[in-house]
Write a protein that holds these residues in place. Sequence first.
Motif, short mmCIF file in Angstrom:
data_model
loop_
_atom_site.label_atom_id
_atom_site.label_comp_id
_atom_site.label_asym_id
_atom_site.label_seq_id
_atom_site.Cartn_x
_atom_site.Cartn_y
_atom_site.Cartn_z
N SER A 281 0.86 -1.18 0.00
CA SER A 281 0.00 0.00 0.00
C SER A 281 0.90 1.24 0.00
O SER A 281 2.07 1.17 0.43
N PRO A 282 0.40 2.37 -0.48
CA PRO A 282 1.24 3.57 -0.58
C PRO A 282 1.93 3.90 0.75
O PRO A 282 1.30 3.79 1.81
N TYR A 283 3.18 4.25 0.67
CA TYR A 283 4.04 4.67 1.80
C TYR A 283 4.41 3.53 2.75
O TYR A 283 5.02 3.76 3.79
N GLN A 284 4.04 2.32 2.41
CA GLN A 284 4.35 1.19 3.31
C GLN A 284 5.85 0.89 3.30
O GLN A 284 6.48 0.89 2.24
N THR A 285 6.40 0.62 4.47
CA THR A 285 7.82 0.24 4.59
C THR A 285 7.91 -1.17 5.18
O THR A 285 6.91 -1.71 5.66
N MET A 286 9.11 -1.71 5.17
CA MET A 286 9.30 -3.04 5.77
C MET A 286 9.04 -2.99 7.28
O MET A 286 8.56 -3.95 7.87
N GLU A 287 9.33 -1.84 7.88
CA GLU A 287 9.05 -1.68 9.32
C GLU A 287 7.54 -1.79 9.58
O GLU A 287 7.10 -2.42 10.54
N HIS A 288 6.77 -1.15 8.70
CA HIS A 288 5.31 -1.25 8.85
C HIS A 288 4.85 -2.71 8.76
O HIS A 288 4.02 -3.17 9.55
N LEU A 289 5.40 -3.41 7.77
CA LEU A 289 5.00 -4.82 7.60
C LEU A 289 5.39 -5.64 8.83
O LEU A 289 4.63 -6.51 9.27
N ASP B 8 -9.99 6.08 -9.84
CA ASP B 8 -10.73 7.21 -9.29
C ASP B 8 -10.31 7.58 -7.87
O ASP B 8 -11.08 8.16 -7.12
N THR B 9 -9.12 7.18 -7.47
CA THR B 9 -8.64 7.52 -6.13
C THR B 9 -7.36 8.34 -6.25
O THR B 9 -6.72 8.36 -7.30
N GLN B 10 -6.96 8.96 -5.14
CA GLN B 10 -5.73 9.76 -5.16
C GLN B 10 -4.48 8.90 -5.32
O GLN B 10 -3.41 9.41 -5.58
N PHE B 11 -4.64 7.59 -5.15
CA PHE B 11 -3.49 6.68 -5.30
C PHE B 11 -3.44 6.03 -6.68
O PHE B 11 -2.78 5.00 -6.87
N ARG B 12 -4.12 6.66 -7.64
CA ARG B 12 -4.23 6.06 -8.99
C ARG B 12 -2.86 5.77 -9.61
O ARG B 12 -2.72 4.82 -10.36
N ASP B 13 -1.86 6.62 -9.30
CA ASP B 13 -0.55 6.44 -9.94
C ASP B 13 0.44 5.67 -9.08
O ASP B 13 1.61 5.53 -9.44
N LYS B 14 -0.01 5.18 -7.95
CA LYS B 14 0.90 4.43 -7.07
C LYS B 14 1.06 3.01 -7.62
O LYS B 14 0.11 2.45 -8.19
N PRO B 15 2.24 2.42 -7.43
CA PRO B 15 2.42 1.06 -7.94
C PRO B 15 1.64 0.04 -7.11
O PRO B 15 1.40 0.25 -5.91
N ALA B 16 1.26 -1.04 -7.76
CA ALA B 16 0.56 -2.13 -7.05
C ALA B 16 1.58 -2.90 -6.20
O ALA B 16 2.78 -2.87 -6.47
N GLY B 17 1.08 -3.61 -5.20
CA GLY B 17 1.93 -4.53 -4.45
C GLY B 17 2.36 -5.68 -5.35
O GLY B 17 1.81 -5.86 -6.44
N THR B 18 3.35 -6.44 -4.91
CA THR B 18 3.88 -7.50 -5.78
C THR B 18 3.49 -8.89 -5.30
O THR B 18 3.20 -9.10 -4.12
N VAL B 19 3.50 -9.82 -6.25
CA VAL B 19 3.21 -11.22 -5.93
C VAL B 19 4.30 -11.76 -5.01
O VAL B 19 4.03 -12.47 -4.05
N GLU B 20 5.54 -11.39 -5.33
CA GLU B 20 6.64 -12.02 -4.57
C GLU B 20 6.61 -11.60 -3.10
O GLU B 20 6.80 -12.43 -2.22
N LEU B 21 6.31 -10.34 -2.81
CA LEU B 21 6.26 -9.92 -1.40
C LEU B 21 5.00 -10.49 -0.71
O LEU B 21 5.05 -10.95 0.43
N THR B 22 3.88 -10.49 -1.44
CA THR B 22 2.64 -11.02 -0.84
C THR B 22 2.80 -12.50 -0.50
O THR B 22 2.43 -12.93 0.60
N THR B 23 3.35 -13.27 -1.43
CA THR B 23 3.46 -14.71 -1.16
C THR B 23 4.47 -14.98 -0.03
O THR B 23 4.27 -15.87 0.80
N PHE B 24 5.52 -14.17 0.04
CA PHE B 24 6.48 -14.37 1.14
C PHE B 24 5.80 -14.09 2.48
O PHE B 24 5.97 -14.84 3.45
N LEU B 25 5.00 -13.03 2.51
CA LEU B 25 4.28 -12.72 3.76
C LEU B 25 3.28 -13.82 4.11
O LEU B 25 3.10 -14.16 5.29
N LEU B 26 2.64 -14.39 3.09
CA LEU B 26 1.73 -15.52 3.36
C LEU B 26 2.51 -16.64 4.05
O LEU B 26 2.04 -17.22 5.03
#
Length: 349
Positions: A205-213, A238-256
Amino acid sequence: MYAKKLLEKLREEKRLSKEEFVYLLEHREEVREDAAAIARDLGNRYYGRSIYPRGLIEFTNYCKNNCYYCGIRAANRNVKRYRLSKEEILKACENGYALGYRSFVLQGGEDPYFHIERMEDIVASIHKRYSECAITLSIGELDYDRYQRLFDAGADRYLLRHETANEEHYRLLHPDSMSLEYRKQCLRDMKKIGYAVGTGFMVGSPYQTMEHLAEDLLFIKELDPHMVGIGPFIPHHDTQFRDKPAGTVELTTFLLSLIRIMKPNVLLPATTALGTIDPKGREKGILAGANVMMPNLSPVMVRKDYALYDNKICTGEEAAECCICQSKRMEMIGYQLDFCRGDYKELES
Ligand code: SAM
Ligand code: FES
């Protein structure tokens, strides 16, 4: 080397410090395969090669909140709003039941039209007709009394992602009218009442860091929920985060994998968002330790309007087609859909 040691420590002790989690997240490429293998093994120990499907009914896209990342936020004037009637919700359950589902999830924005009496009536009606089925609610923040009333009406599970456990990060994703402390209180209230509780967060999510995770993982450890829903953040145009990058599969699956290792008996969905950013995303999620899927049971005519993010998948298929598709996908990777209630299993001592 140190990353491997930390992974082993997590497996043995089921906990790490914030600094250790950050290190592991930053050095994930060194241990990704090992983590997935340990996670799969632990998941199989509790749930075998069964993947539990939950029939998702997205019954309203009205919402009074304005979460900055969310496509159906109140301020978005471009959403075609809809509400399903009680009859339409029951029809979706009937359809799901005939397909074999024994677990339904009612999800929606925070819609004042569905006040407590209306929701009690809907939950009680589903419970009466399908008494052997689990009913999960995902309708946002309520007070203790309302959670209790819905529990008494027959709801037995509740999903409320904490979104981020870090106060400052929470403020960057939500307007001041919302509070992380209250959201956490809701989760504690639900646990006290007796719900099987699910929390979770978006990855990337926008502005997320490894510390947040790392803080998210520590919060999950502390709350000790029955379910954890994590999926990548995906921008909505239609949101203010329209230009922010999406999260990645590799980080999501590692967190899973990390969540499965930290809490081996947790119910862990491979989310639709994960399937949206990668055609094989949900399969990759299962192979990283997930054991739940949430196919859509909403009527096809409203599916496109429940657009939390862009390019959401499975908006055109009838529920029956989804079932066939998901079953095949699971079989391809050596798992099978198990149409039982899919209850949480207590940890073996
Ligand atoms: N209103 C309920 C609530 O707040 O819990 C349930 C509906 S809410 C839309 C369900 C989840 O969708 C949220 O918890 C959030 O994590 C996720 N979500 C919203 N916008 C998203 C986005 N742009 N990308 C990925 N997930 C998103
Ligand atoms: Fe309420 Fe997204 S802002 S569901």
